[in-house]
Design a protein around this motif. Sequence first.
Motif, PDB file in Angstrom:
ATOM      1  N   THR A 179      39.964  45.696  35.064  1.00  0.00           N
ATOM      2  CA  THR A 179      39.252  45.290  33.848  1.00  0.00           C
ATOM      3  C   THR A 179      40.094  45.682  32.640  1.00  0.00           C
ATOM      4  OG1 THR A 179      38.042  47.393  33.843  1.00  0.00           O
ATOM      5  CG2 THR A 179      36.992  45.508  34.914  1.00  0.00           C
ATOM      6  N   MET A 180      39.825  45.046  31.527  1.00  0.00           N
ATOM      7  CA  MET A 180      40.628  45.251  30.327  1.00  0.00           C
ATOM      8  C   MET A 180      40.678  46.728  29.921  1.00  0.00           C
ATOM      9  SD  MET A 180      42.549  43.824  28.141  1.00  0.00           S
ATOM     10  CE  MET A 180      42.211  42.071  28.013  1.00  0.00           C
ATOM     11  N   GLY A 181      41.911  47.238  29.736  1.00  0.00           N
ATOM     12  CA  GLY A 181      42.106  48.610  29.298  1.00  0.00           C
ATOM     13  C   GLY A 181      42.077  49.641  30.409  1.00  0.00           C
ATOM     14  N   MET A 246      44.138  42.040  34.128  1.00  0.00           N
ATOM     15  CA  MET A 246      43.175  42.431  33.088  1.00  0.00           C
ATOM     16  C   MET A 246      42.886  41.277  32.142  1.00  0.00           C
ATOM     17  SD  MET A 246      44.632  46.210  32.072  1.00  0.00           S
ATOM     18  CE  MET A 246      45.094  47.394  33.341  1.00  0.00           C
ATOM     19  N   LEU A 247      43.936  40.580  31.721  1.00  0.00           N
ATOM     20  CA  LEU A 247      43.750  39.453  30.803  1.00  0.00           C
ATOM     21  C   LEU A 247      42.960  38.331  31.459  1.00  0.00           C
ATOM     22  CD1 LEU A 247      47.252  39.299  29.064  1.00  0.00           C
ATOM     23  CD2 LEU A 247      45.085  40.016  28.042  1.00  0.00           C
ATOM     24  N   LEU A 248      43.224  38.066  32.732  1.00  0.00           N
ATOM     25  CA  LEU A 248      42.486  37.022  33.441  1.00  0.00           C
ATOM     26  C   LEU A 248      41.006  37.382  33.534  1.00  0.00           C
ATOM     27  CD1 LEU A 248      44.865  36.086  36.411  1.00  0.00           C
ATOM     28  CD2 LEU A 248      44.479  34.819  34.299  1.00  0.00           C
ATOM     29  N   ASP A 249      40.726  38.628  33.880  1.00  0.00           N
ATOM     30  CA  ASP A 249      39.338  39.070  34.021  1.00  0.00           C
ATOM     31  C   ASP A 249      38.594  38.988  32.690  1.00  0.00           C
ATOM     32  OD1 ASP A 249      37.201  40.699  35.626  1.00  0.00           O
ATOM     33  OD2 ASP A 249      37.499  41.843  33.788  1.00  0.00           O
ATOM     34  N   HIS A 250      39.283  39.337  31.609  1.00  0.00           N
ATOM     35  CA  HIS A 250      38.637  39.421  30.305  1.00  0.00           C
ATOM     36  C   HIS A 250      38.411  38.052  29.665  1.00  0.00           C
ATOM     37  CE1 HIS A 250      37.397  41.553  26.679  1.00  0.00           C
ATOM     38  NE2 HIS A 250      38.175  40.758  25.965  1.00  0.00           N
ATOM     39  N   HIS A 251      39.317  37.106  29.916  1.00  0.00           N
ATOM     40  CA  HIS A 251      39.276  35.828  29.194  1.00  0.00           C
ATOM     41  C   HIS A 251      38.882  34.640  30.072  1.00  0.00           C
ATOM     42  CE1 HIS A 251      41.042  37.455  25.497  1.00  0.00           C
ATOM     43  NE2 HIS A 251      41.897  38.126  26.254  1.00  0.00           N
ATOM     44  N   LYS A 252      38.439  34.876  31.288  1.00  0.00           N
ATOM     45  CA  LYS A 252      38.205  33.757  32.213  1.00  0.00           C
ATOM     46  C   LYS A 252      37.030  32.872  31.808  1.00  0.00           C
ATOM     47  CE  LYS A 252      35.287  36.305  35.522  1.00  0.00           C
ATOM     48  NZ  LYS A 252      35.179  37.558  34.767  1.00  0.00           N
ATOM     49  N   ASP A 253      36.048  33.417  31.086  1.00  0.00           N
ATOM     50  CA  ASP A 253      34.834  32.675  30.738  1.00  0.00           C
ATOM     51  C   ASP A 253      34.186  32.117  32.002  1.00  0.00           C
ATOM     52  OD1 ASP A 253      35.208  33.288  28.082  1.00  0.00           O
ATOM     53  OD2 ASP A 253      36.350  31.487  27.657  1.00  0.00           O
ATOM     54  N   ASN A 254      33.977  30.776  32.062  1.00  0.00           N
ATOM     55  CA  ASN A 254      33.301  30.185  33.214  1.00  0.00           C
ATOM     56  C   ASN A 254      34.248  29.563  34.237  1.00  0.00           C
ATOM     57  OD1 ASN A 254      30.667  30.775  32.294  1.00  0.00           O
ATOM     58  ND2 ASN A 254      30.720  28.987  30.932  1.00  0.00           N
ATOM     59  N   LEU A 255      35.538  29.814  34.091  1.00  0.00           N
ATOM     60  CA  LEU A 255      36.502  29.217  35.018  1.00  0.00           C
ATOM     61  C   LEU A 255      36.588  30.031  36.302  1.00  0.00           C
ATOM     62  CD1 LEU A 255      38.725  27.083  35.521  1.00  0.00           C
ATOM     63  CD2 LEU A 255      40.355  28.718  34.557  1.00  0.00           C
ATOM     64  N   PRO A 256      36.348  29.413  37.465  1.00  0.00           N
ATOM     65  CA  PRO A 256      36.513  30.139  38.736  1.00  0.00           C
ATOM     66  C   PRO A 256      37.971  30.561  38.921  1.00  0.00           C
ATOM     67  CG  PRO A 256      35.295  28.097  39.062  1.00  0.00           C
ATOM     68  CD  PRO A 256      35.853  28.050  37.676  1.00  0.00           C
ATOM     69  N   ILE A 257      38.175  31.826  39.262  1.00  0.00           N
ATOM     70  CA  ILE A 257      39.528  32.355  39.453  1.00  0.00           C
ATOM     71  C   ILE A 257      39.621  33.037  40.803  1.00  0.00           C
ATOM     72  CG2 ILE A 257      41.248  34.011  38.623  1.00  0.00           C
ATOM     73  CD1 ILE A 257      40.275  33.598  35.837  1.00  0.00           C
ATOM     74  N   ILE A 258      40.721  32.763  41.508  1.00  0.00           N
ATOM     75  CA  ILE A 258      41.012  33.473  42.753  1.00  0.00           C
ATOM     76  C   ILE A 258      42.318  34.223  42.555  1.00  0.00           C
ATOM     77  CG2 ILE A 258      41.636  33.231  45.179  1.00  0.00           C
ATOM     78  CD1 ILE A 258      39.944  30.701  45.217  1.00  0.00           C
ATOM     79  N   ILE A 259      42.316  35.543  42.772  1.00  0.00           N
ATOM     80  CA  ILE A 259      43.551  36.339  42.758  1.00  0.00           C
ATOM     81  C   ILE A 259      43.843  36.558  44.288  1.00  0.00           C
ATOM     82  CG2 ILE A 259      44.639  38.449  41.928  1.00  0.00           C
ATOM     83  CD1 ILE A 259      42.612  38.545  39.681  1.00  0.00           C
TER      84      ILE A 259
END
Length: 443
Positions: A179-181, A246-259
């Motif tokens: 998460t961010m930070g 961190m940036l992906l988690d913080h700014h993803k909004d409603n976009l599904p993301i797979i790491i």
Amino acid sequence: MESFSVLQFLKDKTILVTGATGFLAKIFVEKILRIQPNLKKLYLLIRARDDKSAKQRMFREVIEKDLFRVLRDTWGDSLDSFILEKVAAVPGDISYEDLGIKDSNLKEEMCRQIDLVVNVAAITKFDERYDALLDTNTMGAFHVLSFAKNCTKMQMLVHLSSAYACGEKSGLIPENSFTMGEMLKWPRQLDIMAEKKLVEQKLNQLQTTGAAEDEVTSIMKDLGMERARWYGWPNTYVFTKAMGEMLLDHHKDNLPIIINIPADMVVNSMIMAMVANANNPSSQMIYHVGSSLRNPIQFFQIHEFVFHYFTKNPYIDKYGNPVIVGKFKVLDSPAKFHKYMAVRSVLPLKVLKLVNLVLCRRFDDICNEFNRRLKLVMVLVNLYKPYMFFQGIFDDTNSEKLRRAMRESGVELDSFNFDPKSIDWEDYFLNVHIPGLLRYVVK
């Protein structure tokens, strides 16, 4: 996961792949083109100055590789026309906003058509310059996310990270993102924008003082390692990959993301993860794709495999002579390594230096070369120590759930297997890995 067909899912899809000339990206591209020739389009983001250079790199570094021999056998003389119809080389760079795509018409076309984005671009050198790693591994992830969010048909972003972004943790490591930070050393506060500003200030300072390029490179490398260790990461590479998460988690909004954490099993898991999560809006899933929990391999086993292979199949040097291999001592902790080096290298060097002084520095050249090699070994050991003596085990609960859902839904198991328990390590090393490395080295 309801019953579905992977091939049906991929049909008529348009996919953007970054880092397209890299190892895993090439495997992904080949697999997609081979199993579903009826996809609509693959956009391959390639670092190049223009369209012509990007296309040349695509053919030279991707399509013409031996990896694509099955496709060549299948399509024959029609392969080039098939590639030109289905694959577009796009000059760009994730280090820049809009992925560095300068053609506004092309950019608009991509944003209208793209369904899926697969971000494989990264700098993987552990001690590369901090500015380069921050631009690509951290801000690059953010730029890819921003571009994906502007695509009107976007279903999902798949981001390839590194399991070792966890730092030097031990025990069972869960499938979680940062998460961010978040940092690994408390109570220090990590601010990504402050890190970026720090790098810019240091570069401006070096430019003002007229520092030579090699001096700038050295200072930026040291700065990266210093900042990584300050916050608890062992090197700049995993530090910048963690900040990218961190940036992906913080700014993803409603976009599904797979790491999807790193190679055919990795690519299979990437494809299955895309299909399984395509209809799950605003989700974020982390998948550890590895064997440390269900089918671990120890370093001493690798040593045994290598010894067995080269005993049975001696490597021939450039003079036509077989290279005799011997067993070496396997050390399982940093303390044992330093003790071993003290007895076998450090102490003899001290004796040699003493003798050199007594004999009026007659052996200066030998001492300097011995000292140079010892320092190089210690630098490499300190760089790779977190992985040589890593005590963590990566939890793969999410990956196992994905495998189970895949089996239950009747997916083509032979084509998309990514179960680490199916790996026979001895067979893999003796018949696949070592022979493959040798073909690469010989070339």
